[in-house]
Design a protein around this motif. Structure first.
Motif, mmCIF file in Angstrom:
data_model
loop_
_atom_site.group_PDB
_atom_site.id
_atom_site.type_symbol
_atom_site.label_atom_id
_atom_site.label_comp_id
_atom_site.label_asym_id
_atom_site.label_seq_id
_atom_site.Cartn_x
_atom_site.Cartn_y
_atom_site.Cartn_z
ATOM 1 N N ASN A 172 0.845 -1.195 0.000
ATOM 2 C CA ASN A 172 0.000 0.000 0.000
ATOM 3 C C ASN A 172 0.875 1.238 0.000
ATOM 4 O OD1 ASN A 172 0.968 0.101 2.689
ATOM 5 N ND2 ASN A 172 -0.799 -1.110 3.375
ATOM 6 N N GLN A 173 0.227 2.393 0.060
ATOM 7 C CA GLN A 173 0.946 3.663 0.049
ATOM 8 C C GLN A 173 1.782 3.857 1.311
ATOM 9 O OE1 GLN A 173 1.321 5.967 -2.294
ATOM 10 N NE2 GLN A 173 0.160 4.723 -3.759
ATOM 11 N N ARG A 174 1.317 3.328 2.421
ATOM 12 C CA ARG A 174 2.070 3.502 3.665
ATOM 13 C C ARG A 174 3.442 2.833 3.563
ATOM 14 N NH1 ARG A 174 0.520 5.048 8.577
ATOM 15 N NH2 ARG A 174 -1.661 5.003 7.936
ATOM 16 N N GLU A 175 3.485 1.625 2.963
ATOM 17 C CA GLU A 175 4.769 0.944 2.803
ATOM 18 C C GLU A 175 5.678 1.709 1.853
ATOM 19 O OE1 GLU A 175 6.269 -3.624 2.208
ATOM 20 O OE2 GLU A 175 4.728 -2.875 0.845
ATOM 21 N N ILE A 176 5.095 2.261 0.788
ATOM 22 C CA ILE A 176 5.901 3.055 -0.156
ATOM 23 C C ILE A 176 6.470 4.285 0.547
ATOM 24 C CG2 ILE A 176 5.782 4.446 -2.251
ATOM 25 C CD1 ILE A 176 3.797 2.479 -3.371
ATOM 26 N N GLN A 177 5.670 4.961 1.369
ATOM 27 C CA GLN A 177 6.171 6.136 2.094
ATOM 28 C C GLN A 177 7.298 5.759 3.047
ATOM 29 O OE1 GLN A 177 2.702 7.723 3.971
ATOM 30 N NE2 GLN A 177 1.769 8.435 2.034
ATOM 31 N N LYS A 178 7.162 4.609 3.715
ATOM 32 C CA LYS A 178 8.194 4.163 4.662
ATOM 33 C C LYS A 178 9.516 3.942 3.942
ATOM 34 C CE LYS A 178 9.458 -0.076 7.082
ATOM 35 N NZ LYS A 178 9.025 -1.445 7.453
ATOM 36 N N TYR A 179 9.502 3.144 2.862
ATOM 37 C CA TYR A 179 10.742 2.860 2.151
ATOM 38 C C TYR A 179 11.261 4.100 1.420
ATOM 39 C CZ TYR A 179 10.225 -2.133 3.077
ATOM 40 O OH TYR A 179 10.135 -3.348 3.678
ATOM 41 N N ASN A 180 10.361 4.989 1.001
ATOM 42 C CA ASN A 180 10.794 6.203 0.312
ATOM 43 C C ASN A 180 11.589 7.094 1.252
ATOM 44 O OD1 ASN A 180 11.106 8.044 -1.697
ATOM 45 N ND2 ASN A 180 9.007 8.815 -1.652
ATOM 46 N N GLN A 181 11.178 7.159 2.509
ATOM 47 C CA GLN A 181 11.918 7.957 3.486
ATOM 48 C C GLN A 181 13.301 7.373 3.724
ATOM 49 O OE1 GLN A 181 9.876 8.356 7.182
ATOM 50 N NE2 GLN A 181 11.282 9.910 7.987
ATOM 51 N N ILE A 182 13.389 6.029 3.830
ATOM 52 C CA ILE A 182 14.698 5.397 4.009
ATOM 53 C C ILE A 182 15.572 5.636 2.785
ATOM 54 C CG2 ILE A 182 15.863 3.181 4.307
ATOM 55 C CD1 ILE A 182 13.417 2.207 5.828
ATOM 56 N N LEU A 183 14.976 5.493 1.610
ATOM 57 C CA LEU A 183 15.743 5.649 0.369
ATOM 58 C C LEU A 183 16.234 7.078 0.200
ATOM 59 C CD1 LEU A 183 16.585 3.976 -2.124
ATOM 60 C CD2 LEU A 183 14.500 4.754 -3.242
ATOM 61 N N ALA A 184 15.419 8.047 0.601
ATOM 62 C CA ALA A 184 15.794 9.449 0.412
ATOM 63 C C ALA A 184 16.831 9.910 1.430
ATOM 64 C CB ALA A 184 14.552 10.330 0.476
ATOM 65 N N THR A 185 16.796 9.359 2.620
ATOM 66 C CA THR A 185 17.690 9.843 3.687
ATOM 67 C C THR A 185 18.959 9.017 3.823
ATOM 68 O OG1 THR A 185 16.437 8.534 5.295
ATOM 69 C CG2 THR A 185 15.771 10.838 4.969
ATOM 70 N N GLN A 186 18.886 7.690 3.578
ATOM 71 C CA GLN A 186 20.035 6.831 3.852
ATOM 72 C C GLN A 186 20.599 6.164 2.604
ATOM 73 O OE1 GLN A 186 19.313 4.199 7.238
ATOM 74 N NE2 GLN A 186 17.543 5.465 7.832
ATOM 75 N N GLY A 187 19.871 6.138 1.503
ATOM 76 C CA GLY A 187 20.415 5.610 0.269
ATOM 77 C C GLY A 187 19.909 4.221 -0.054
ATOM 78 N N ILE A 188 20.386 3.696 -1.225
ATOM 79 C CA ILE A 188 19.906 2.439 -1.762
ATOM 80 C C ILE A 188 20.330 1.259 -0.896
ATOM 81 C CG2 ILE A 188 21.900 2.390 -3.315
ATOM 82 C CD1 ILE A 188 18.427 0.863 -3.968
ATOM 83 N N ARG A 189 21.550 1.271 -0.349
ATOM 84 C CA ARG A 189 22.038 0.140 0.442
ATOM 85 C C ARG A 189 21.256 0.017 1.746
ATOM 86 N NH1 ARG A 189 26.484 2.082 -2.362
ATOM 87 N NH2 ARG A 189 27.648 0.450 -3.486
ATOM 88 N N ALA A 190 20.907 1.122 2.363
ATOM 89 C CA ALA A 190 20.103 1.062 3.571
ATOM 90 C C ALA A 190 18.698 0.553 3.258
ATOM 91 C CB ALA A 190 20.032 2.435 4.225
ATOM 92 N N PHE A 191 18.163 0.925 2.098
ATOM 93 C CA PHE A 191 16.842 0.449 1.677
ATOM 94 C C PHE A 191 16.836 -1.067 1.491
ATOM 95 C CE2 PHE A 191 14.563 -0.613 -2.351
ATOM 96 C CZ PHE A 191 13.296 -0.706 -1.807
ATOM 97 N N ILE A 192 17.882 -1.607 0.813
ATOM 98 C CA ILE A 192 17.966 -3.059 0.620
ATOM 99 C C ILE A 192 18.184 -3.763 1.950
ATOM 100 C CG2 ILE A 192 19.356 -4.872 -0.447
ATOM 101 C CD1 ILE A 192 19.833 -2.922 -2.772
ATOM 102 N N GLY A 193 19.006 -3.188 2.813
ATOM 103 C CA GLY A 193 19.212 -3.790 4.122
ATOM 104 C C GLY A 193 17.944 -3.828 4.948
ATOM 105 N N ALA A 194 17.101 -2.793 4.833
ATOM 106 C CA ALA A 194 15.853 -2.765 5.587
ATOM 107 C C ALA A 194 14.921 -3.878 5.137
ATOM 108 C CB ALA A 194 15.189 -1.406 5.417
ATOM 109 N N MET A 195 14.893 -4.179 3.837
ATOM 110 C CA MET A 195 14.032 -5.252 3.367
ATOM 111 C C MET A 195 14.583 -6.634 3.734
ATOM 112 S SD MET A 195 12.651 -4.010 -0.372
ATOM 113 C CE MET A 195 14.311 -3.784 -1.036
ATOM 114 N N VAL A 196 15.881 -6.839 3.520
ATOM 115 C CA VAL A 196 16.471 -8.155 3.777
ATOM 116 C C VAL A 196 16.454 -8.484 5.272
ATOM 117 C CG1 VAL A 196 18.587 -9.516 3.571
ATOM 118 C CG2 VAL A 196 17.837 -8.069 1.676
#
Length: 895
Positions: free
Chosen positions: A815-839
């Motif tokens: 949903n949109q809430r999950e997109i907003q959550k990962y978008n904040q991580i991606l915008a502030t910490q970068g792609i590697r932090a985003f992948i680490g958050a999912m894994v």
């Protein structure tokens, strides 16, 4: 910068005359330079004397009637000439108040002007008597007013006033060019109508009368004398010969441009390279060549110059013709005007640069297109420079120039394209214009429909059928030859159509056609004039019907032909003769003949008098030829005296509408209030309620089909999903298959061995040795440079999140809430932090654990986001950048 250019016809704005500012600025603009000191001094003098010239014009305008009166009294005898001067009522009232300049005495209808000079004193009048106004031509004789006639007097007084008015125009403009343009050549015209010698005497008298108002102002006196001298000298000069256009083909010979248009046109300086010129003058000629060939001064625009060619042409080693040839063959010209274009467009630009015009005909384009296709740019340049036309216009020393409006006569077949080619935006247009336009000239113009397919209120188009509905018929008229006949609909029984049944031409339409008005009950043409029953009511009804048919309306009382009506009531003329009188009346002529061009007028008159449209070109050509030779009245006689009129209406029937076009019928049927009851009704579609649709079976369901649906489930398909899990490091084949499955899941394809060896050999060895888990291996692949390059750099953050959940969680975003959550991580910490958050998420640990490669989790229903996952997996990654779970409804740009 946006460049807009039209490929259609261009609006011509010819230069009417020259003024000092226009002349100075246009010269500087043509040479791409600032105004020189001499030009600035000229402008300074023009603006300094502006108030003086305006005062002179005001004085001459205020006393114009007195000046014209003095000139008219000098050449006319036997009456008061000024009584014939036509002036608006307001100006006549203003003249009545003139006291200082002169007095007006009225006796009956004659008006006598007593002119005064130099402010109206009696000494000014004596000075005008004893002073010489100029040499009197030997053939001058005063003109008697009684023999000359009122009409000629009005024209002569109007012309004298015109001469004075244009003199004031020239004084205000500061340039006598307007007098040169409009006066030279009038001598022969006036000689045919009046007397040239008398006109010269009148102009000399007007000069003397005008000078008398400025006796105390020497500067103003000199200005007035200067412009009147130009006026008189230009009037005495013979009519200049027209400028004939020279060309290689025989069909353009004889195109003539009046000399007056050439004199009024924008002055375009011709640059000629002469041996005796100074260094600066030679440099100006070279810059003119640059501007013509490259459409700009390359020494200023690009800081470029072809120095070795400049030195050769300055020293006289090569001619200007050879200089132009080598410029057009230079690498700079090739780069700017040849390589970016196709051959046909490069050919058009070469014509502009070398010959100063566009291609003239289709045959010329074909000839030079063959040359450029065979020999390239060099052969095209040689063919144009060595042509006879180049030698006739420019020779060996003249720089080529644009031969546009005012320079020579222009052709109509390449009019719009040539005006576009002369614009500065021509090199920005990549599409050729001339060859595409000439290709449309397959059919000669006489075979085109007289109206084409324009917005004509007569709906007289032939009804052309075009191959494509998207083609605009207004731009491409349908070609019809003289033998094509229009489709006409008979107003009456179809069996009485005169095409299929010519003998039924005189049959009445009955109840299926229009109402017919007749003076008697006999057949058309059978009346001999004696048996007609003349009743007052019936006669007046027929007369009203005749007016409505001929004029299309009821006429005003003052427009009725009372004498003709009385003759018709008394039986002196037939109804046919009465119709002819109506058609020859001044009201009918002004309504249907004077306002229109000939073909349209013929169509109107033919419908009014004969009751049908014309059949086509053949019939129209016959009427057009008659009108051109004998005029309007011969056309009326030809229609009313025709055998068709006799057979259809005879002597005692008012013409009525017998035929109309399909377009006309459609226009009448679609008019408000004319629709039938069965046309235009609202159709309401019966809509079945949705709950009824859902409660009904879509098809007949048999017992085997029902059992099949009961046994149908999702477990079997889910069990078919291949899951790769690391169970033993000793089985190297299984470890290899798991690694390749991880590549396919993360990168959506098998990787080449050299890529694996370059980037992922260390990760593979660690996984094989048990130093890292499958989870850490997946995270290492996601943090690699290859993944960042393929799935992060090209896409926006929302698309990156969708791809990340697909690769590492095996599904689309919830949903949109999950997109907003990962978008904040991606915008502030970068792609590697985003992948680490999912894994490292709880969901990943519960579904895949430490030793399972991620896989698609929702291959079938039920699943909350099955549609999004299905759409995400069924689309190639780089197929487009469409977002599967948009955060807003996309809106199309209104471009």
């Amino acid at each position: 910068m946006t460049v807009k250019a039209s490929g259609g016809s261009s609006l011509a704005r010819p230069q009417l005359y020259q003024t000092v500012p226009v002349s100075a600025i246009s010269q500087a603009e043509q040479q791409d330079r600032f105004l020189e000191k001499a030009e600035l001094n000229q402008l300074t003098e023009y603006f300094r004397s502006g108030s003086k010239r305006i005062e002179i014009a005001q004085t001459l305008t205020k006393n114009s009637d007195l000046i014209v009166s003095r000139a008219a009294n000098r050449i006319f005898t036997g009456g008061s000439p000024m009584a014939y001067l036509e002036k608006p009522p307001v100006e006549e009232m203003a003249i009545a108040g003139v006291a200082a300049g002169g007095a007006r005495q009225a006796t009956g209808m004659d008006v006598t002007y007593v002119e005064g000079g130099g402010g109206g004193s009696i000494f000014g009048g004596l000075r005008s008597i004893f002073s010489s106004t100029g040499p009197i031509p030997p053939g001058f004789r005063p003109i008697p007013i009684s023999r000359y006639g009122p009409s000629n007097m009005q024209k002569s007084l109007r012309d004298l006033s015109w001469f004075l008015r244009y003199t004031t125009y020239a004084i205000v403009a500061g340039d006598p060019n307007i007098l040169v343009v409009n006066t030279r050549g009038l001598r022969e015209v006036i000689e045919n109508a009046c007397s040239t010698d008398a006109t010269i005497v009148a102009l000399q008298e007007m000069r003397a009368a005008s000078i008398d108002y400025f006796q105390r102002d020497l500067e103003a006196k000199e200005i007035v004398k200067q412009y009147f001298d130009v006026l008189i000298s230009e009037f005495k000069a013979p009519t200049p010969a027209n400028k004939l256009r020279q060309g290689p083909s025989a069909d353009v010979q004889g195109l003539a441009l009046p000399q007056s248009y050439f004199n009024a046109a924008e002055r375009r300086q011709k640059f000629v390279m002469k041996p005796g010129l100074s260094e600066s003058e030679k440099q100006a000629v070279i810059k003119a060549a640059y501007r013509q060939i490259f459409e700009r001064d390359i020494t200023r625009a690009y800081s470029l110059s072809i120095s070795y060619l400049e030195s050769q042409v300055k020293n006289g080693d090569i001619s200007m013709k050879e200089f132009v040839r080598r410029l057009c063959k230079s690498p700079l010209y090739r780069k700017q005007f040849f390589e970016p274009f196709i051959n046909s467009r490069a050919l058009e630009l070469a014509f502009r640069h070398i010959l100063g015009r566009g291609p003239s005909s289709r045959e010329e384009v074909q000839k030079y297109f063959d040359i450029v296709s065979r020999g390239g740019l060099a052969a095209l340049v040689d063919a144009l420079v060595d042509s006879q036309e180049y030698s006739d216009y420019f020779g060996e020393e003249t720089v080529p120039y644009l031969r546009g409006l005012g320079q020579e006569a222009q052709e109509c077949r390449n009019w719009g394209m040539q005006q576009d080619l002369f614009n500065y935006s021509a090199p920005f247009r990549k599409v050729p214009q001339f060859i595409t336009t000439f290709a449309k000239y397959d059919r000669p113009l006489p075979d085109q429909h007289v109206y084409g397919s324009g917005n004509d209120p007569l709906e007289i188009q032939f009804g052309a059928i075009f191959p494509k509905e998207t083609r605009n018929p207004n731009a491409r008229p349908a070609p019809f030859n003289k033998d094509t006949k229009r489709i006409l609909i008979h107003r009456g029984p179809a069996i009485n159509n005169q095409n299929s049944n010519p003998s039924a031409r005189g049959e009445m339409p009955g109840s299926l056609g229009p109402k017919v008005f007749r003076l008697n009950n006999e057949l058309p043409g059978a009346s001999n004039g004696a048996s007609v029953k003349y009743g007052e009511s019936s006669t007046q009804a027929v007369i009203r019907a005749a007016y409505r048919q001929v004029f299309g309306r009821d006429v005003y009382e003052g427009q009725r032909l009372s004498v003709a009506e009385i003759k018709l009531e008394n039986g002196e003329i037939t109804l046919r003769e009465f119709i002819k009188m109506l058609a020859k009346s001044e009201t009918f002529r002004k309504t249907y003949w004077t306002p229109y061009y000939v073909v349209k007028a013929i169509e109107y008159i033919h419908r009014r008098l004969l009751g049908r449209p014309t059949y086509g070109r053949q019939e129209m050509n016959k009427y057009f030829d008659l009108c051109s030779k004998k005029g309007f009245y011969a056309l009326v006689d030809a229609i009313i005296d025709s055998p068709e009129y006799t057979q259809a209406f005879g002597e005692d029937t008012v013409p009525y509408e017998r035929y109309l076009t399909p377009g006309g019928l459609q226009m009448r049927m679609a008019r408000v209030g004319m629709l039938r009851e069965d046309i235009g009704k609202r159709v309401d579609k019966e809509v079945t309620p949705r709950f009824v649709e859902l409660g009904q079976a879509a098809a007949m369901r048999t017992e085997p089909e029902i059992q099949f649906r009961i046994n149908q489930g999702v477990s079997a398909q889910r069990q078919q999903t291949k899951i790769f899990k690391l169970t033993s490091l000793a089985d190297k084949v299984a470890v290899g298959n798991l690694i390749r499955a991880a590549y396919r899941q993360i990168f959506e394809r098998d990787l080449n061995p050299f890529i694996v060896q370059t980037e992922f050999s260390a990760l593979e060895s660690k996984l094989s040795n048990g130093e890292i888990t499958v989870k850490e291996f997946i995270e290492g692949l996601g943090c690699s440079d290859l993944y960042i390059k393929e799935f992060y750099t090209p896409f926006p953050n929302t698309k990156v999140i969708e791809l990340g959940t697909k690769h590492f969680l095996g599904r689309a975003p919830l949903n949109q809430r999950e997109i907003q959550k990962y978008n904040q991580i991606l915008a502030t910490q970068g792609i590697r932090a985003f992948i680490g958050a999912m894994v490292n998420s709880m969901e990943y640990a519960q579904v895949f654990g430490e030793d399972v490669v991620p896989y698609r989790r929702f291959p079938t229903l039920p699943a909350a986001n099955f549609p999004n996952t299905e759409k995400l997996y069924n689309k190639l990654t780089k197929q487009d950048t469409e977002i599967v779970v948009p955060s807003f409804t996309p809106a199309k740009l209104n471009v």
